[in-house]
Design a protein around this motif. Sequence first.
Motif, PDB file in Angstrom:
ATOM      1  N   ARG B 263       1.011  -1.279   0.048  1.00 41.62           N
ATOM      2  CA  ARG B 263      -0.045   0.106  -0.006  1.00 41.62           C
ATOM      3  C   ARG B 263       0.953   0.982   0.233  1.00 41.62           C
ATOM      4  NH1 ARG B 263      -2.501  -0.581   4.561  1.00 41.62           N
ATOM      5  NH2 ARG B 263      -4.129  -1.939   3.953  1.00 41.62           N
ATOM      6  N   GLN B 264       2.018   1.152   0.843  1.00 38.58           N
ATOM      7  CA  GLN B 264       2.661   2.460   1.064  1.00 38.58           C
ATOM      8  C   GLN B 264       3.583   2.573  -0.384  1.00 38.58           C
ATOM      9  OE1 GLN B 264       4.661   3.529   4.412  1.00 38.58           O
ATOM     10  NE2 GLN B 264       4.142   1.814   5.378  1.00 38.58           N
ATOM     11  N   MET B 265       3.881   1.548  -0.874  1.00 38.22           N
ATOM     12  CA  MET B 265       4.696   1.689  -2.311  1.00 38.22           C
ATOM     13  C   MET B 265       4.007   2.386  -3.312  1.00 38.22           C
ATOM     14  SD  MET B 265       6.987  -1.659  -2.294  1.00 38.22           S
ATOM     15  CE  MET B 265       8.618  -1.337  -3.340  1.00 38.22           C
ATOM     16  N   GLN B 266       2.452   1.713  -3.365  1.00 40.81           N
ATOM     17  CA  GLN B 266       1.525   2.562  -4.402  1.00 40.81           C
ATOM     18  C   GLN B 266       1.292   3.891  -4.121  1.00 40.81           C
ATOM     19  OE1 GLN B 266      -1.245  -0.543  -3.690  1.00 40.81           O
ATOM     20  NE2 GLN B 266      -0.706  -1.622  -5.730  1.00 40.81           N
ATOM     21  N   GLN B 267       1.245   4.202  -2.758  1.00 36.59           N
ATOM     22  CA  GLN B 267       0.824   5.477  -2.377  1.00 36.59           C
ATOM     23  C   GLN B 267       1.670   6.435  -2.828  1.00 36.59           C
ATOM     24  OE1 GLN B 267       0.158   5.489   1.876  1.00 36.59           O
ATOM     25  NE2 GLN B 267      -2.135   4.847   1.373  1.00 36.59           N
ATOM     26  N   HIS B 268       3.178   6.060  -2.443  1.00 33.54           N
ATOM     27  CA  HIS B 268       4.419   6.890  -2.873  1.00 33.54           C
ATOM     28  C   HIS B 268       4.817   6.872  -4.102  1.00 33.54           C
ATOM     29  CE1 HIS B 268       4.209   8.489   1.285  1.00 33.54           C
ATOM     30  NE2 HIS B 268       3.804   7.312   1.618  1.00 33.54           N
ATOM     31  N   ASN B 269       4.343   5.782  -4.941  1.00 28.35           N
ATOM     32  CA  ASN B 269       4.780   5.523  -6.233  1.00 28.35           C
ATOM     33  C   ASN B 269       6.309   5.210  -6.257  1.00 28.35           C
ATOM     34  OD1 ASN B 269       4.822   5.172  -8.940  1.00 28.35           O
ATOM     35  ND2 ASN B 269       5.054   7.294  -9.569  1.00 28.35           N
ATOM     36  N   VAL B 270       6.728   4.229  -5.416  1.00 33.15           N
ATOM     37  CA  VAL B 270       8.198   4.142  -5.536  1.00 33.15           C
ATOM     38  C   VAL B 270       8.425   2.585  -5.827  1.00 33.15           C
ATOM     39  CG1 VAL B 270       8.628   6.000  -4.225  1.00 33.15           C
ATOM     40  CG2 VAL B 270       8.113   3.534  -2.951  1.00 33.15           C
TER      41      VAL B 270
END
Lengths: 124, 391
Positions: B263-270
């Motif tokens: 979820r965090q990777m998707q939110q921050h697009n990293v």
Amino acid sequence: MAKSLMIVDDSATMRKIIIRTVRMSGLEFDRTEEAGNGKEALEKLQESPVDIVLCDINMPEMSGTEMVKEARKLDCCKETKIIMVSTESAEELISGVMADGANGYITKPFTPEKFQEKLTPFMN
Amino acid sequence: MFGNTAECAADSAGQGCLSDLKKVFNKLASVNQVQAEGVLNGPFQLFLDQAGLFVLAGVFVMLPEKRVLETIRGGTLKDADYINDAIKEVGNLLIGSWDRVFREEQKGHKHFKQTGTFVGSIWDNPEESIGLAVEQPCRYVICRMKVDDFPEFKCAAVFSEQLFAAEDPLQAPQDAEPAAAPEPEPQTEPKATPLPEITYTEDNPGPVSESIRQMTQHIEQNDTTGTTAAASAQALPKLSAGQIMNPAVLWVDPEDTVEDVLRQMQQHNVGYVLAGRDGQIEGLISRSDIAAAISPYTRPVFSHWRRPMDDAALQIRIKWFMSRPVHTIRPDVSLQTVMETMLRCSVRGLPVVDAGGTPLGLVSAYDVFGALLADAGVSMSGRPQQAPCGG
């Protein structure tokens, strides 16, 4: 449903390491057997079959590749999933043993994650 | 295999005879006999010094740290016998790892196989114990290794000169002893056809022996002159890791679940996140790691077949999937070193840390591409903060 496991490796140390790694992978088995070569494994499997076998290739008396061929002739092993665990990683060897009836291949050195990836599909 | 950190670096290399190694392997040692098939064809040896054999085997069978340290200093053959099976298996695993590297990187490589392991003092009768005479001409590469906090130790790959003479079908007869009588022709196999002509380019480094020769020459050269930059590196932009790194790095806790991290990777697009606490890097996670952790049935298109275990996989802690140990670089290393490190370690993301180990940022392969394109005058506006995918 709880599953049973057999580790086949001529090194007692490696058998312990595999048991430890399987435990670290989070997979649980209600029974774990050990055998020192293919011949001993087949004898034990005929007495008491297991669901999953993790089998080395280079072993004295009977190699893992021979064991797979022989196991597939036995009624008691028709449903047994056999995963080879070896340092050997030649493609022709892997495709050969898979054609003979192995269900998977893990190369040493391995990780708990690798066991989880390869064994999980056979746990249901 | 079990979350231990291991480092290995080339120490020295040379061409001489076996006795050159006496200083390094003067106590107990384990020598693994390896049979190579392919472009490198024949036997060679893999040495571990006393500290190496006790550290690796001790860690492998989880001996208490104190016991391992005792055996490093004063271990005897009896101590080694006690863990002989583990020493042999550790050798087998090292050879297996090396086999995998050669298979991926060396065209024409077929196979390395452990054919025996000797544990003891090499120098009593090396010809009998390890198949090499004291004055046997050979080439060797010595490496320094370190596992966890145990003291550094040394290992070496030793290649008899015969291995190289046999490889060149034109060279072999000239090097051979003048024979009194011709050898009888083998009855079974026809003679091998001559090897095709090989052009040595960057893309095709040639037979393994050539790679080893180049490696030994390169290390020797560095030893004497300190020269490290290859001529071709002059074409690369003069940039450092610190100049191309992305200082905005996302951190997660190793105890976070796969779902949390995704979820965090998707939110921050990293494409990469660091796992750790209090600025201490414990692991690196890429989208490839995440992709390997989750079932394809969690995707909406396959939802019809979604099973409870697919959801369960999302709840596994990320520490089981993160890459460890994490290879790091300093901010002042050159672009060339960044690229070499990525290739050598087979990674596409490298955290940048200062001399004290404090993380400063992260360089991904895409940052390298960006730097190279920028140097060539190609604008890449709109590039994401980090790689959108990769591993």
